[in-house]
Design a protein around this motif. Structure first.
Motif, short mmCIF file in Angstrom:
data_model
loop_
_atom_site.label_atom_id
_atom_site.label_comp_id
_atom_site.label_asym_id
_atom_site.label_seq_id
_atom_site.Cartn_x
_atom_site.Cartn_y
_atom_site.Cartn_z
N CYS A 262 -10.71 -40.12 -97.90
CA CYS A 262 -10.89 -40.93 -96.69
C CYS A 262 -10.36 -40.18 -95.47
O CYS A 262 -9.24 -39.67 -95.47
CB CYS A 262 -10.17 -42.26 -96.85
SG CYS A 262 -10.45 -43.41 -95.49
N GLN A 264 -8.84 -39.97 -91.88
CA GLN A 264 -7.93 -40.87 -91.18
C GLN A 264 -8.53 -41.45 -89.91
O GLN A 264 -8.35 -42.63 -89.61
CB GLN A 264 -6.62 -40.14 -90.85
CG GLN A 264 -5.57 -41.03 -90.20
CD GLN A 264 -4.27 -40.30 -89.93
OE1 GLN A 264 -4.15 -39.11 -90.21
NE2 GLN A 264 -3.29 -41.00 -89.40
N GLN A 265 -9.23 -40.63 -89.14
CA GLN A 265 -9.75 -41.10 -87.86
C GLN A 265 -11.06 -41.89 -87.99
O GLN A 265 -11.52 -42.50 -87.02
CB GLN A 265 -10.01 -39.90 -86.93
CG GLN A 265 -8.75 -39.14 -86.51
CD GLN A 265 -8.29 -38.16 -87.59
OE1 GLN A 265 -9.01 -37.92 -88.56
NE2 GLN A 265 -7.08 -37.63 -87.42
N LYS A 280 -11.20 -49.39 -95.20
CA LYS A 280 -10.29 -48.30 -94.89
C LYS A 280 -8.83 -48.73 -95.06
O LYS A 280 -7.96 -47.94 -95.41
CB LYS A 280 -10.52 -47.82 -93.45
CG LYS A 280 -9.64 -46.65 -93.03
CD LYS A 280 -9.95 -46.22 -91.63
CE LYS A 280 -9.06 -45.05 -91.23
NZ LYS A 280 -9.32 -43.86 -92.07
#
Length: 309
Positions: A262, A264-265, A280
């Motif tokens: 995944c 982060q942003q 998320k």
């Protein structure tokens, strides 16, 4: 060959559209079967049906007669398929909206056994799979699904407001509507529940040849979704969706995230979710397993699976 997560997501989206379209077809058939029963009991003859209602109705009468007769007495079998979208029988199996049962109990009435047992299936589905009613059963959500696409398309040219009001609004709608039921009866739900408003509108137009007042509720819901936010009605207004979301907050089948992949942003999954869930953040409450986040995820770190303990 194993499907990719994105392919699984696209498959779920196609399935959800297909099942909801099937529910729309069923509503239309139930309305037509009401007329079939009237003609069957009143005339019992295809030729008389044609003289009374035209050749088109005769064809439907004959097709329905052949279909129901395959399972036994046509009238008896046909009567096992009836009702409206918040309480319906298909093949004699009852399906009841939990809100409908709450409404009946609140008025101090003893519900018919089949009506009461009809809540078991939607509650079990919600407990195991979450808020799947919204993505796979509710016919009104097809309308909101289409409006969301129109909103995104027009978003390139116009600014659309995105109002976030929280889950308490739908709980307020539920409690307020239950209070109104005490004074004006169950008819209020044809204006409050989006899928009921759509079912009532379709049923009346086919079976009675007239539009129901519920069509005005559909217009209001459409305006809310187009002007106030992505699937605003589903997220913040519909009491059935909110109740089933609460029942399914510990669903066993959920969207799972592989954290190591995944980014982060990235917020693609949260941005696309029609019910404002953020995979998320490993959120599962209110997830309808529609598959949109699986398609949108650029790293394919999302998948459908059993909830880890």
């Amino acid at each position: 060959m194993r499907l990719s997560n994105a392919a699984m997501g696209r498959g779920l989206m196609v399935l959800s559209i297909g099942t909801r379209f099937g529910v729309l077809v069923l509503i239309c058939l139930l309305a037509l079967w009401t007329e079939y029963l009237n003609l069957k009991v009143g005339y019992g003859n295809a030729r008389l049906v044609e003289l009374s209602a035209g050749w088109g109705m005769r064809l439907f009468y004959e097709a329905s007669d052949a279909f129901f007769s395959f399972f036994g007495d046509a009238v008896v079998v046909a009567q096992k398929n009836a009702g409206m979208t918040w309480s319906i029988r298909v093949g004699g199996v009852p399906f009841t909206d939990p809100v409908a049962l709450l409404s009946v109990l609140l008025q101090g009435r003893v519900p018919e056994l089949g009506f009461a047992l009809g809540v078991l299936l939607p509650l079990l589905l919600a407990a195991f799979l979450g808020r799947v009613f919204c993505a796979y059963v509710c016919p009104a959500s097809l309308l909101f699904f289409a409006i969301a696409r129109v909103r995104r398309l027009l978003g390139s040219f116009f600014y659309f407001f995105d109002l976030k009001v929280g889950q308490s609004m739908a709980w307020g709608v539920l409690c307020g509507s239950l209070a109104v039921v005490l004074y004006w009866g169950h008819g209020v739900w044809t204006l409050i529940l989006p899928y009921f408003a759509m079912g009532q509108t379709i049923f009346h137009s086919i079976a009675l040849g007239a539009l129901s007042v519920s069509v005005y509720s559909l217009v209001v819901f459409t305006i809310l979704d187009l002007c106030l936010g992505l699937q605003f009605t589903c997220r913040y207004v519909c009491p059935t969706g909110r109740l089933l979301g609460w029942v399914g907050h510990r669903a066993r089948v959920v969207v799972r995230r592989e954290a190591t992949r995944c980014v982060q942003q990235c917020t693609a999954c949260a941005d696309i979710c029609p019910l404002a869930v953020s995979p998320k953040l490993d959120q599962t409450r209110d997830c309808s397993l529609c598959g949109e986040c699986l398609v949108a995820c650029p790293t394919q770190c999302l998948a459908i699976g059993r909830k880890s303990k």
